[in-house]
Design an enzyme around this catalytic site. Structure first.
Site, PDB file in Angstrom:
ATOM      1  N   ARG A 185      -8.371   2.634  -3.691  1.00 25.02           N
ATOM      2  CA  ARG A 185      -9.213   3.394  -2.773  1.00 25.02           C
ATOM      3  C   ARG A 185      -9.228   4.855  -3.207  1.00 25.02           C
ATOM      4  O   ARG A 185     -10.084   5.272  -3.957  1.00 25.02           O
ATOM      5  CB  ARG A 185      -8.726   3.233  -1.328  1.00 25.02           C
ATOM      6  CG  ARG A 185      -9.736   3.688  -0.274  1.00 25.02           C
ATOM      7  CD  ARG A 185      -9.211   3.409   1.130  1.00 25.02           C
ATOM      8  NE  ARG A 185      -8.059   4.218   1.476  1.00 25.02           N
ATOM      9  CZ  ARG A 185      -8.134   5.418   2.056  1.00 25.02           C
ATOM     10  NH1 ARG A 185      -9.306   5.928   2.342  1.00 25.02           N
ATOM     11  NH2 ARG A 185      -7.038   6.098   2.344  1.00 25.02           N
ATOM     12  N   SER A 218      -3.684   3.707   4.330  1.00 26.77           N
ATOM     13  CA  SER A 218      -4.008   2.863   3.180  1.00 26.77           C
ATOM     14  C   SER A 218      -3.956   1.386   3.541  1.00 26.77           C
ATOM     15  O   SER A 218      -4.822   0.601   3.151  1.00 26.77           O
ATOM     16  CB  SER A 218      -3.042   3.161   2.031  1.00 26.77           C
ATOM     17  OG  SER A 218      -3.426   2.473   0.859  1.00 26.77           O
ATOM     18  N   HIS A 233       7.930  -7.280  -1.592  1.00 26.94           N
ATOM     19  CA  HIS A 233       7.792  -6.361  -0.451  1.00 26.94           C
ATOM     20  C   HIS A 233       8.937  -6.577   0.538  1.00 26.94           C
ATOM     21  O   HIS A 233       8.989  -5.907   1.577  1.00 26.94           O
ATOM     22  CB  HIS A 233       6.472  -6.611   0.280  1.00 26.94           C
ATOM     23  CG  HIS A 233       5.242  -6.290  -0.527  1.00 26.94           C
ATOM     24  ND1 HIS A 233       5.100  -5.126  -1.237  1.00 26.94           N
ATOM     25  CD2 HIS A 233       4.087  -6.991  -0.722  1.00 26.94           C
ATOM     26  CE1 HIS A 233       3.918  -5.110  -1.835  1.00 26.94           C
ATOM     27  NE2 HIS A 233       3.287  -6.235  -1.532  1.00 26.94           N
ATOM     28  N   LYS A 254       0.810  -1.220   0.000  1.00 26.82           N
ATOM     29  CA  LYS A 254       0.000   0.000   0.000  1.00 26.82           C
ATOM     30  C   LYS A 254       0.844   1.272   0.000  1.00 26.82           C
ATOM     31  O   LYS A 254       0.550   2.244   0.692  1.00 26.82           O
ATOM     32  CB  LYS A 254      -0.979   0.013   1.179  1.00 26.82           C
ATOM     33  CG  LYS A 254      -1.856  -1.225   1.281  1.00 26.82           C
ATOM     34  CD  LYS A 254      -2.510  -1.590  -0.052  1.00 26.82           C
ATOM     35  CE  LYS A 254      -3.453  -0.505  -0.550  1.00 26.82           C
ATOM     36  NZ  LYS A 254      -3.991  -0.832  -1.915  1.00 26.82           N
ATOM     37  N   GLY A 270       2.020   2.368  -3.285  1.00 25.49           N
ATOM     38  CA  GLY A 270       2.136   2.665  -4.708  1.00 25.49           C
ATOM     39  C   GLY A 270       2.552   1.476  -5.548  1.00 25.49           C
ATOM     40  O   GLY A 270       3.033   1.650  -6.669  1.00 25.49           O
ATOM     41  N   GLY A 312      -5.800   6.855  -3.507  1.00 20.44           N
ATOM     42  CA  GLY A 312      -4.543   7.191  -4.180  1.00 20.44           C
ATOM     43  C   GLY A 312      -4.124   8.633  -3.977  1.00 20.44           C
ATOM     44  O   GLY A 312      -3.409   9.198  -4.794  1.00 20.44           O
ATOM     45  N   ARG A 354       6.326   5.675   0.535  1.00 21.27           N
ATOM     46  CA  ARG A 354       5.237   6.628   0.708  1.00 21.27           C
ATOM     47  C   ARG A 354       5.302   7.225   2.112  1.00 21.27           C
ATOM     48  O   ARG A 354       5.832   6.579   3.034  1.00 21.27           O
ATOM     49  CB  ARG A 354       3.908   5.895   0.502  1.00 21.27           C
ATOM     50  CG  ARG A 354       2.684   6.779   0.372  1.00 21.27           C
ATOM     51  CD  ARG A 354       1.456   5.926   0.079  1.00 21.27           C
ATOM     52  NE  ARG A 354       0.286   6.745  -0.196  1.00 21.27           N
ATOM     53  CZ  ARG A 354      -0.937   6.267  -0.432  1.00 21.27           C
ATOM     54  NH1 ARG A 354      -1.128   4.941  -0.441  1.00 21.27           N
ATOM     55  NH2 ARG A 354      -1.945   7.073  -0.676  1.00 21.27           N
TER      56      ARG A 354
END
Length: 343
Positions: free
Chosen positions: A307, A182, A150, A79, A81, A309, A174
């Site tokens: 959702r 997110s 990840h 979550k 990007g 962004g 992020r």
């Protein structure tokens, strides 16, 4: 997708039974953490947290994967990007094979997770007994292998991190506050959380204590940040917020880093603009495949990946005390690194 695996059996049964037994023993010995309301606990493996079903893929990627010089690895925290990076990279690398303006472009009919696979989830995308089998059936020999993960930098395969390898690693991060919001919203659209949402206060406390998927977040981010400073030709470090502010310049930077720079003719034409549109959050969210399709094997619909962004949505959901705590935490954890997130 290039093909499918079939399970291999021996006269004594499943050929992977012995390795499965070892995995079960290893799993039982790992420290456990709250799974944010889902059925599986998080397990602490090599100083990062992962859901138990992904441990096999994580271990195989680390221990058995052999990188090619042409390999490209996209890395993100969940979550932060992931879909955006996957769609941009896929369009860039494959634009000779799939013209961006084509009405038959794969991104129009497939979720980016089906086009660029996260290696730790390989068992969810087919019937392969091993990651090596999965990679060999999903990627043709005449194209760059575009993979995703990840996992933190320190746990990546040595063949990918090696200074003698020409493979590339792209990391997108992020703002931690938006990342948390997110992630919390996303996990509340899965499993038991759908009918019994996991409280934001409890999730926030876990997040700030480092117990989150592939976290602690600060360790994951700092690992790639330091690697990008030490070897900028190998590791490209990007921020979600910077991409939002200046998408065109960052798309060009990404294409050049990956070894697929835009030609003068492409820059004069609409190729860059077409990729930005094709990979944009708004356009991806509007596609039928991302409204009604589902990710095979993972058991949930594509639409939960989309959702808002937005940058700064945390302002609508975090209390002032939460903001003070998380800002202070990351100021402490990132101090001296040179990495800063805007408030």
């Amino acid at each position: 997708m290039e093909g499918n695996c079939t399970k291999t059996m021996t006269s004594s049964g499943d050929s992977s039974s012995s390795s499965n037994d070892e995995s079960e023993k290893q799993l039982a010995s790992l420290p456990k953490g709250d799974g944010w309301g889902l059925d599986d606990n998080l397990c602490l493996y090599q100083d990062f947290w992962v859901y138990s079903p992904q441990l096999k893929g994580v271990a195989e990627f680390q221990n058995d994967f052999e990188a090619f010089d042409s390999d490209i690895l996209l890395s993100t925290l969940p979550k932060s990007g992931t879909i955006w990076l996957k769609s941009m990279a896929f369009a860039i690398v494959n634009r000779a094979r799939y013209p961006v303006s084509s009405a038959e472009h794969p991104l129009l009919t497939s979720n980016p997770h089906h086009l660029v696979h996260n290696v730790e989830y390989y068992q969810s995308f087919g019937t392969c007994n091993s990651l090596s089998d999965f990679v060999s059936t999903q990627y043709s020999a005449d194209t760059s292998r575009l993979l995703a993960t990840h996992m933190p930098y320190h746990s990546l395969p040595e063949s990918l991190k090696s200074h003698t390898s020409s493979s590339k690693i792209v990391y997108l991060c992020r703002n931690p506050k938006d990342n948390f919001i997110s992630l919390w919203n996303y996990l509340n659209k899965r499993g038991p959380n759908i009918t019994n949402p996991f409280p934001i206060e409890k999730a926030f406390d876990l997040f700030c204590n480092g117990i989150s998927l592939f976290g602690p977040v600060w360790d994951n981010v700092l690992g790639y940040w330091k690697a990008s400073l030490e070897n900028p030709e190998k590791v490209l470090f990007l921020k979600y917020e910077d991409l939002k502010k200046e998408p065109k310049s960052h798309l060009k930077k990404l294409a050049e880093f990956l070894g697929f720079p835009f030609s003068v003719e492409e820059e004069k034409g609409q190729v860059i603009e077409d990729i930005l549109k094709l990979s944009s959050f708004e356009f991806m969210k509007s596609l039928l495949v991302n409204k009604e399709g589902s990710v095979n094997g993972l058991g949930f619909e594509n639409k939960i990946f989309f959702r808002k962004g937005e940058v700064g949505d945390w302002k609508n959901q975090l209390t002032s005390s939460m903001v003070e705590r998380i800002d202070g935490l990351f100021e402490e954890k990132l101090r001296g690194s040179g990495l800063v997130f805007e408030s």
